[in-house]
Scaffold this motif. Sequence first.
Motif, short mmCIF file in Angstrom:
data_model
loop_
_atom_site.label_atom_id
_atom_site.label_comp_id
_atom_site.label_asym_id
_atom_site.label_seq_id
_atom_site.Cartn_x
_atom_site.Cartn_y
_atom_site.Cartn_z
N THR A 199 0.83 -1.20 0.00
CA THR A 199 0.00 0.00 0.00
C THR A 199 0.87 1.25 0.00
O THR A 199 0.61 2.20 -0.74
CB THR A 199 -0.94 -0.01 1.22
N SER A 226 -3.13 4.22 0.07
CA SER A 226 -4.04 3.91 1.18
C SER A 226 -5.39 4.57 0.93
O SER A 226 -5.48 5.67 0.37
CB SER A 226 -3.45 4.40 2.51
N SER A 239 -7.68 0.58 5.60
CA SER A 239 -7.06 1.63 4.80
C SER A 239 -6.03 1.05 3.85
O SER A 239 -5.66 1.68 2.86
CB SER A 239 -6.38 2.66 5.70
N LEU A 240 -5.58 -0.19 4.13
CA LEU A 240 -4.64 -0.88 3.27
C LEU A 240 -5.39 -1.60 2.16
O LEU A 240 -6.58 -1.85 2.26
CB LEU A 240 -3.83 -1.89 4.07
N ASP A 271 -5.61 2.20 10.89
CA ASP A 271 -5.60 1.22 9.80
C ASP A 271 -6.99 0.97 9.23
O ASP A 271 -7.13 0.19 8.28
CB ASP A 271 -5.01 -0.11 10.29
#
Length: 271
Positions: free
Chosen positions: A66, A91, A115-116, A154
């Motif tokens: 990412t 991301s 978010s990855l 995350d």
Amino acid sequence: MARIAVITHEFDRFQSRRGLLLRRDSPYMLFDLLEELKRRGHSVRILAGTAARPEADIAVLHVDATVTPAEYVEYARAFPFCLNIGATDISKRRVSGAVIGRGDGWQGPVIVKSSLNNLGTRKPEPFPRLEALDSYRVHGSLADVPTTVFDREDLVVEKFVPEPEPDGFGARFWLFCGERERCTRHVSPQSLVKGDDTIRREPVPVPDELRALRRQLGFDYGKFDFVMHEGRAVLLDANKTPGRARRLSSFVAAGNANLADGFEGLIRQVT
């Protein structure tokens, strides 16, 4: 003819050999594009890690992470021209046009995502060990999202805005390389549209605002997933290492040839 270098992470499995004839295979779309370029006479070298110092006319930064590690970005800068050197952070917190915060006034359903990329699943070290999601989670409203979600870097919360269709839901996928592209809308009976459950697809135009966003994000090659909501394009995901089509067909082969034309257009700009 050009010398092409493909920069991959040392832990990436860009290609492998399978079957009794040890035929080469890969999970990445770029593999088929490169095979077409080799048929046209270009040479290709896959670089795993940053140790090699080959002569090349053009490179592709194809690290499947990412956020591309800084040492790979620095390594890529040594080549005369490198595709996607500006697209080092994909991301969702950075690229998605649907991300909202806990105080947003959005009244509709929402979806919690990593978010990855790829649900937050990670490769072996040295990539960070983060908790992966087993699936995306849709909630009826922001109020239904656990407050702890907003405290996690995350995870992101997005407006859930699939395109309603009479026979299901739609999402749009834009593949591009240089000036060549293909953009299709896939319709699925599921509100989370995936390629495997598509019941029909059709070509659609690329909105101008998405082209501007592509330039802003630094993409020469890749794939954008988006929807049209209230008359505007909403980017959901940007991928600099898109996966290979599972079913090879005349449609896919023609698409690969078209993208290879786009790659050759980039070669002509720098050689």
